[in-house]
Design a protein around this motif. Structure first.
Motif, mmCIF file in Angstrom:
data_model
loop_
_atom_site.group_PDB
_atom_site.id
_atom_site.type_symbol
_atom_site.label_atom_id
_atom_site.label_comp_id
_atom_site.label_asym_id
_atom_site.label_seq_id
_atom_site.Cartn_x
_atom_site.Cartn_y
_atom_site.Cartn_z
ATOM 1 N N ARG A 44 0.835 -1.199 0.000
ATOM 2 C CA ARG A 44 0.000 0.000 0.000
ATOM 3 C C ARG A 44 0.871 1.252 0.000
ATOM 4 N NH1 ARG A 44 -3.626 0.133 4.961
ATOM 5 N NH2 ARG A 44 -4.885 1.543 3.678
ATOM 6 N N ARG A 45 0.382 2.300 -0.630
ATOM 7 C CA ARG A 45 1.034 3.620 -0.560
ATOM 8 C C ARG A 45 0.175 4.502 0.329
ATOM 9 N NH1 ARG A 45 2.234 8.792 -3.568
ATOM 10 N NH2 ARG A 45 0.600 8.502 -5.146
ATOM 11 N N ILE A 46 0.565 4.612 1.597
ATOM 12 C CA ILE A 46 -0.211 5.403 2.547
ATOM 13 C C ILE A 46 0.599 6.539 3.154
ATOM 14 C CG2 ILE A 46 -1.787 3.508 3.078
ATOM 15 C CD1 ILE A 46 -0.246 3.110 5.711
ATOM 16 N N ASP A 47 1.860 6.680 2.739
ATOM 17 C CA ASP A 47 2.709 7.776 3.199
ATOM 18 C C ASP A 47 3.033 8.649 1.995
ATOM 19 O OD1 ASP A 47 3.818 6.665 6.101
ATOM 20 O OD2 ASP A 47 3.506 5.061 4.637
ATOM 21 N N GLY A 48 3.109 9.958 2.212
ATOM 22 C CA GLY A 48 3.352 10.824 1.071
ATOM 23 C C GLY A 48 4.015 12.133 1.429
ATOM 24 N N VAL A 49 4.479 12.803 0.386
ATOM 25 C CA VAL A 49 5.028 14.160 0.478
ATOM 26 C C VAL A 49 4.223 15.025 -0.482
ATOM 27 C CG1 VAL A 49 7.050 15.619 0.116
ATOM 28 C CG2 VAL A 49 7.329 13.316 1.075
ATOM 29 N N PHE A 50 3.705 16.133 0.033
ATOM 30 C CA PHE A 50 2.827 17.023 -0.730
ATOM 31 C C PHE A 50 3.417 18.428 -0.697
ATOM 32 C CE2 PHE A 50 0.487 13.623 1.259
ATOM 33 C CZ PHE A 50 -0.272 13.091 0.221
ATOM 34 N N THR A 51 3.448 19.093 -1.843
ATOM 35 C CA THR A 51 4.113 20.382 -1.917
ATOM 36 C C THR A 51 3.217 21.434 -2.563
ATOM 37 O OG1 THR A 51 5.080 20.251 -4.142
ATOM 38 C CG2 THR A 51 6.239 19.076 -2.380
ATOM 39 N N ASP A 52 3.467 22.686 -2.185
ATOM 40 C CA ASP A 52 2.853 23.787 -2.919
ATOM 41 C C ASP A 52 3.335 23.747 -4.370
ATOM 42 O OD1 ASP A 52 1.186 25.057 -1.114
ATOM 43 O OD2 ASP A 52 2.756 26.333 -0.290
ATOM 44 N N PRO A 53 2.516 24.203 -5.324
ATOM 45 C CA PRO A 53 2.897 24.122 -6.739
ATOM 46 C C PRO A 53 4.176 24.867 -7.090
ATOM 47 C CG PRO A 53 0.539 24.473 -6.536
ATOM 48 C CD PRO A 53 1.098 24.612 -5.150
ATOM 49 N N VAL A 54 4.552 25.880 -6.317
ATOM 50 C CA VAL A 54 5.758 26.648 -6.627
ATOM 51 C C VAL A 54 7.034 25.835 -6.399
ATOM 52 C CG1 VAL A 54 6.050 27.658 -4.325
ATOM 53 C CG2 VAL A 54 6.812 28.927 -6.333
ATOM 54 N N VAL A 55 6.928 24.753 -5.641
ATOM 55 C CA VAL A 55 8.099 23.915 -5.341
ATOM 56 C C VAL A 55 8.350 22.956 -6.503
ATOM 57 C CG1 VAL A 55 9.050 22.178 -3.772
ATOM 58 C CG2 VAL A 55 7.709 24.087 -2.858
ATOM 59 N N GLY A 56 9.570 22.941 -7.008
ATOM 60 C CA GLY A 56 9.937 21.986 -8.047
ATOM 61 C C GLY A 56 10.180 20.600 -7.459
ATOM 62 N N ILE A 57 9.730 19.577 -8.144
ATOM 63 C CA ILE A 57 9.869 18.197 -7.672
ATOM 64 C C ILE A 57 10.752 17.440 -8.655
ATOM 65 C CG2 ILE A 57 8.661 16.088 -7.031
ATOM 66 C CD1 ILE A 57 6.150 17.896 -6.629
ATOM 67 N N THR A 58 11.911 17.008 -8.193
ATOM 68 C CA THR A 58 12.856 16.273 -9.030
ATOM 69 C C THR A 58 12.613 14.770 -8.965
ATOM 70 O OG1 THR A 58 14.526 18.002 -8.725
ATOM 71 C CG2 THR A 58 15.305 15.834 -9.448
ATOM 72 N N ALA A 59 12.331 14.258 -7.770
ATOM 73 C CA ALA A 59 12.119 12.823 -7.589
ATOM 74 C C ALA A 59 11.427 12.598 -6.259
ATOM 75 C CB ALA A 59 13.445 12.063 -7.625
ATOM 76 N N CYS A 60 10.646 11.515 -6.169
ATOM 77 C CA CYS A 60 10.005 11.172 -4.896
ATOM 78 C C CYS A 60 9.600 9.708 -4.911
ATOM 79 C CB CYS A 60 8.786 12.053 -4.631
ATOM 80 S SG CYS A 60 7.972 11.695 -3.052
ATOM 81 N N GLY A 61 9.908 9.019 -3.827
ATOM 82 C CA GLY A 61 9.515 7.627 -3.686
ATOM 83 C C GLY A 61 10.328 6.949 -2.605
ATOM 84 N N VAL A 62 10.153 5.643 -2.493
ATOM 85 C CA VAL A 62 10.918 4.838 -1.545
ATOM 86 C C VAL A 62 12.230 4.438 -2.212
ATOM 87 C CG1 VAL A 62 10.967 2.718 -0.192
ATOM 88 C CG2 VAL A 62 8.805 3.951 -0.508
ATOM 89 N N PRO A 63 13.379 4.876 -1.694
ATOM 90 C CA PRO A 63 14.657 4.511 -2.321
ATOM 91 C C PRO A 63 14.877 3.000 -2.282
ATOM 92 C CG PRO A 63 14.935 6.376 -0.841
ATOM 93 C CD PRO A 63 13.558 5.831 -0.589
ATOM 94 N N THR A 64 15.279 2.429 -3.411
ATOM 95 C CA THR A 64 15.400 0.975 -3.503
ATOM 96 C C THR A 64 16.712 0.503 -4.116
ATOM 97 O OG1 THR A 64 14.237 1.030 -5.634
ATOM 98 C CG2 THR A 64 12.900 0.624 -3.665
ATOM 99 N N GLY A 65 17.622 1.397 -4.433
ATOM 100 C CA GLY A 65 18.806 0.996 -5.181
ATOM 101 C C GLY A 65 19.918 0.377 -4.369
ATOM 102 N N ASP A 66 19.889 0.513 -3.033
ATOM 103 C CA ASP A 66 20.984 0.052 -2.176
ATOM 104 C C ASP A 66 20.499 -1.147 -1.365
ATOM 105 O OD1 ASP A 66 22.672 -0.251 0.124
ATOM 106 O OD2 ASP A 66 23.506 1.728 -0.257
ATOM 107 N N GLU A 67 21.118 -2.313 -1.548
ATOM 108 C CA GLU A 67 20.664 -3.527 -0.875
ATOM 109 C C GLU A 67 20.825 -3.441 0.631
ATOM 110 O OE1 GLU A 67 22.335 -7.072 -2.450
ATOM 111 O OE2 GLU A 67 21.566 -6.740 -4.481
ATOM 112 N N ALA A 68 21.922 -2.846 1.097
ATOM 113 C CA ALA A 68 22.124 -2.711 2.540
ATOM 114 C C ALA A 68 21.052 -1.813 3.146
ATOM 115 C CB ALA A 68 23.510 -2.154 2.835
ATOM 116 N N LEU A 69 20.690 -0.744 2.423
ATOM 117 C CA LEU A 69 19.659 0.165 2.896
ATOM 118 C C LEU A 69 18.310 -0.539 2.973
ATOM 119 C CD1 LEU A 69 18.585 3.052 3.531
ATOM 120 C CD2 LEU A 69 18.352 3.359 1.051
ATOM 121 N N THR A 70 17.914 -1.192 1.894
ATOM 122 C CA THR A 70 16.601 -1.829 1.873
ATOM 123 C C THR A 70 16.522 -3.004 2.853
ATOM 124 O OG1 THR A 70 17.277 -3.158 -0.043
ATOM 125 C CG2 THR A 70 16.100 -1.102 -0.476
#
Length: 232
Positions: free
Chosen positions: A183-209
């Motif tokens: 489920r996706r029940i956590d989020g980040v919400f921004t005012d439209p003036v804020v630029g968004i480059t990327a957002c999500g659960v980081p998954t690229g590092d095995e030790a991290l995950t």
């Protein structure tokens, strides 16, 4: 970064490793400890993460942590209207400045029940409107919504804010549970003036995950944002 840490009942060391690995400027926490030695536990967590406590109180288990490179200008904490037999809800707010840009970072944790959750979103929006008008800075709201996209509370948020993951999806979308994310029940919400480059659960590092299920029952949401410089 938004992160529900389940009162540090799992592995606080893993929580700190996750935060340090992601190296955020701002962390909006939910379910931080609020009983017994709550002040000591929060200070220890902030120190282990290499961060400072910018906002939060004992009630409702909310906190905003910031990196040393971030300056706090103001803070606020608002209890939301209570409901019998339900956990009290709130919003923790920090007005911050980093890299010549000012922003309002807010952390919240919404109810499991539909009616109170929707009502509390309306209250949060009103609080954020007032702090935005006072400080003339864009808002970033992060938290555990306890509802998936398309629900009435999520829709009310996206009527006013951008859903950062929908704008610039990165990593994984699913945040709960950490052991079996469905489920996706956590989020980040921004005012439209804020630029968004990327957002999500980081998954690229095995030790991290590998630390995700050790740390808590939620996975972290990391947003890379471009906040416009503060007007002089």
């Amino acid at each position: 970064m938004s992160y529900n840490v389940r009162s540090l009942r799992d592995d606080p060391g893993a929580v700190a490793r996750v935060v340090r690995a992601l190296d955020p400027d701002v962390v909006c926490l939910q379910e931080v400890p609020r009983f017994w030695t709550w002040r000591l536990q929060r200070r220890r967590l902030a120190r282990a993460c290499g961060l400072d406590i910018a906002a939060g109180r004992r009630a409702c288990g909310l906190a905003v942590l910031t990196a040393p490179r971030v300056r706090r200008l103001a803070r606020a904490f608002h209890l939301l209207t209570p409901d019998p037999d339900l956990h009290r809800r709130a919003v923790a707010i920090a007005v911050l400045e980093v890299g010549g840009a000012r922003l309002i970072a807010a952390s919240t944790h919404l109810d499991l029940r539909d009616g109170p959750r929707l009502r509390h979103v309306g209250e949060i929006l009103a609080h954020l409107d007032r702090v935005r008008d006072r400080h003339r800075a864009p808002v970033v709201l992060a938290g555990d919504v306890n509802e998936e996209p398309g629900g009435p509370s999520w829709n009310l948020l996206t009527d006013r804010f951008l859903d950062a993951h929908m704008v610039a999806p990165s990593g994984d979308a699913l945040t709960f549970s950490a052991r079996d994310p469905r489920r996706r029940i956590d989020g980040v919400f921004t005012d439209p003036v804020v630029g968004i480059t990327a957002c999500g659960v980081p998954t690229g590092d095995e030790a991290l995950t590998a630390d995700y299920p050790k740390a808590t029952d939620h996975r972290p949401v990391l947003a890379v944002l471009d906040v416009p410089p503060t007007a002089t």
